[in-house]
Scaffold this motif. Structure first.
Motif, PDB file in Angstrom:
ATOM      1  N   GLY A 124    -118.854  22.055  39.211  1.00 29.20           N
ATOM      2  CA  GLY A 124    -119.417  21.130  40.168  1.00 29.20           C
ATOM      3  C   GLY A 124    -118.485  20.669  41.259  1.00 29.20           C
ATOM      4  O   GLY A 124    -118.759  19.681  41.921  1.00 29.20           O
TER       5      GLY A 124
ATOM      6  N   LYS B 189    -118.026  10.057  28.808  1.00 31.42           N
ATOM      7  CA  LYS B 189    -118.665  10.728  29.935  1.00 31.42           C
ATOM      8  C   LYS B 189    -120.148  11.046  29.693  1.00 31.42           C
ATOM      9  O   LYS B 189    -120.794  11.638  30.542  1.00 31.42           O
ATOM     10  N   THR B 190    -120.679  10.681  28.530  1.00 29.20           N
ATOM     11  CA  THR B 190    -122.091  10.934  28.256  1.00 29.20           C
ATOM     12  C   THR B 190    -122.941   9.809  28.824  1.00 29.20           C
ATOM     13  O   THR B 190    -122.701   8.635  28.504  1.00 29.20           O
TER      14      THR B 190
ATOM     15  N   PRO C 185    -121.040  23.810  28.724  1.00 30.04           N
ATOM     16  CA  PRO C 185    -122.395  23.279  28.608  1.00 30.04           C
ATOM     17  C   PRO C 185    -123.208  24.078  27.588  1.00 30.04           C
ATOM     18  O   PRO C 185    -123.103  25.301  27.500  1.00 30.04           O
TER      19      PRO C 185
ATOM     20  N   ALA D 174    -129.427  17.445  28.855  1.00 29.15           N
ATOM     21  CA  ALA D 174    -128.898  17.134  30.186  1.00 29.15           C
ATOM     22  C   ALA D 174    -127.726  16.165  30.087  1.00 29.15           C
ATOM     23  O   ALA D 174    -126.712  16.314  30.783  1.00 29.15           O
ATOM     24  N   ALA D 175    -127.842  15.167  29.211  1.00 31.05           N
ATOM     25  CA  ALA D 175    -126.760  14.200  29.048  1.00 31.05           C
ATOM     26  C   ALA D 175    -125.504  14.870  28.495  1.00 31.05           C
ATOM     27  O   ALA D 175    -124.384  14.614  28.956  1.00 31.05           O
TER      28      ALA D 175
ATOM     29  N   ASP E 172    -124.676  18.060  28.685  1.00 28.08           N
ATOM     30  CA  ASP E 172    -124.099  19.000  29.646  1.00 28.08           C
ATOM     31  C   ASP E 172    -123.400  18.275  30.793  1.00 28.08           C
ATOM     32  O   ASP E 172    -122.412  18.771  31.347  1.00 28.08           O
ATOM     33  N   THR E 173    -123.895  17.098  31.153  1.00 30.57           N
ATOM     34  CA  THR E 173    -123.187  16.283  32.140  1.00 30.57           C
ATOM     35  C   THR E 173    -121.819  15.883  31.610  1.00 30.57           C
ATOM     36  O   THR E 173    -120.796  15.979  32.311  1.00 30.57           O
TER      37      THR E 173
END
Length: 423
Positions: A345, A379-380, A285, A309-310, A312-313
């Motif tokens: 996570g 995955k974004t 991230p 945030a997107a 890093d997700t």
């Protein structure tokens, strides 16, 4: 031979796992838009004898570098490459390493520091990125662009393929911006503190002390610090008129073909790495990397919280997918792999289930060559205006023999490709 591969895999897992363990344990502050560097008031009473100088920023034709006087390493190196700048007739055969005349000699690394040290003089901005200009290529041999890197298995192998991966992005995106630098990451004496979380305990649990151990080369007092890890932050911007749809973005519906800016951050241990390890296992991230690097990356692009945030997700998802592939690649027991590489996570049980499923899926698809496995899903999250680099090309590294004219047929399953001799 099997024991050799197992030992090699354990080393890579521990190196990468130490990186993630440290990054994941860092407490995340609320993101705030910071200001630019402070301009000092020359009339301030404390500055009667001048401000302290701890680093210097140097600008060359192809890159800009901040050089750290204490470690005698570049702190970061920023380059902009295009298809044109990375193509041409410039050759490194006559290029020679040299100390930057703008850096005071007592704060600079020396050529003699590397001789007999066991480490390569590793480029942060690769010479091959500037083949359009002999001057620009020659300037990549300045010691402000050089850091001690493990040679066989890293600088000449996995890291070289990673550099090639980044360069190939210019075939799909008109502009590629790359920030590269060293890291010194500590390891923890025990994986879990007394609250069982492995993070947030501040090192006050049983045996949960963070310790930094790394080599130095040269002669005191001017020793050169050997980094434990290296990072790259890559931005592929297709909006300047490049030719989308070409390798490595092989699909016409690629995010780059649609004009989306792609971003990815990666951290790798400065040690031999198995050529079969997936690049996505080294995705990190941005938020965590900025904290340990002490640097804000591309603030005009990545300062907006929703974008970060997107990304890093997506980074968490791609990293977990990469870690899942380490079991068949490195022939480690899941217990060994999870001890060094906790997935972001998830608990250990969740990751083990995911890994077994992924490994079975890979085995099934490999037994049916007429029906290749589909590429992993992006995955974004949508709506942020950026995508993760892995969403573009699944972070597939070039084959290990990419540097040969026709390839040797070894594919990606070999132990490594020897691109060049030790620097």
């Amino acid at each position: 031979m099997r024991m050799l591969f197992i030992g090699f895999g354990v080393g890579v897992a521990v190196g990468a796992g130490g990186c993630y363990l440290y990054l994941s344990a860092v407490k995340q502050p609320e993101l705030r838009r910071g200001g630019r560097a402070i301009t000092l008031d020359e009339n301030h009473h404390a500055l009667k004898f001048g401000a302290p100088e701890t680093e210097i920023v140097r600008q060359y034709e192809g890159y800009i570098a901040a050089y750290d006087y204490r470690t005698r390493n570049p702190k970061w190196v920023l380059e902009h490459i295009t298809r044109d700048s990375s193509s041409g007739d410039a050759k490194r055969d006559g290029s020679e390493f040299f100390p930057d005349p703008g850096v005071e000699p007592r704060f600079s690394a020396k050529l003699s520091d590397f001789r007999g040290s066991g480490y390569d003089r590793g480029h942060m901005a690769p010479a091959a990125d500037f083949k359009s200009s002999q001057k620009a290529m020659d300037e990549t041999f300045s010691l402000v662009n050089i850091s001690p890197q493990v040679g066989a298995g890293f600088n000449r192998d996995y890291w070289a393929r990673f550099e090639r991966f980044v360069k190939e992005l210019t075939y799909a995106s008109s502009d590629v911006y790359v920030m590269t630098g060293p890291l010194w990451l500590p390891t923890r004496s025990q994986l879990e503190d007394e609250d069982g979380g492995g993070g947030g305990g501040g090192g006050k649990g049983k045996g949960g002390k963070w310790t930094l151990v790394h080599d130095w080369i040269g002669k005191p007092p001017g020793l050169v610090a050997v980094p434990t890890h290296y990072y790259k932050v890559v931005v592929a911007d297709p909006r300047g008129g490049g030719e989308p749809g070409k390798a490595p973005a092989r699909d016409a519906v690629s995010p780059l073909a649609k004009g989306a800016v792609a971003v990815g951050a990666f951290v790798m241990p400065n040690q031999p790495m198995d050529a079969r390890s997936p690049l996505s296992a080294y995705v990190v991230p941005l938020e965590d990397l900025e904290q340990v690097a002490g640097t804000r990356f591309f603030p005009d692009l990545l300062g907006e919280p929703r974008r970060r945030a997107a990304l890093d997700t997506a980074a968490a998802g791609w990293r977990q997918e990469g870690l899942a592939q380490l079991k068949p690649f490195e022939r480690l027991s899941m217990k060994q792999a999870l001890a060094a590489l906790p997935a972001p996570g998830s608990g250990a049980a969740d990751v083990e289930t995911s890994t077994v499923s992924t490994a079975k899926g890979a085995s099934s698809s490999s037994s049916s060559p007429s029906r290749p496995a589909p590429p992993p899903a992006p995955k974004t999250p949508e709506g942020a205006g950026v995508v993760h680099i892995c969403d573009v090309n699944a972070c597939q590294l070039p084959r290990v023999d990419w540097y040969l004219p026709n390839g040797s047929g070894a594919g990606n399953g070999g132990s490594g490709g020897k691109r060049r001799a030790a620097a």
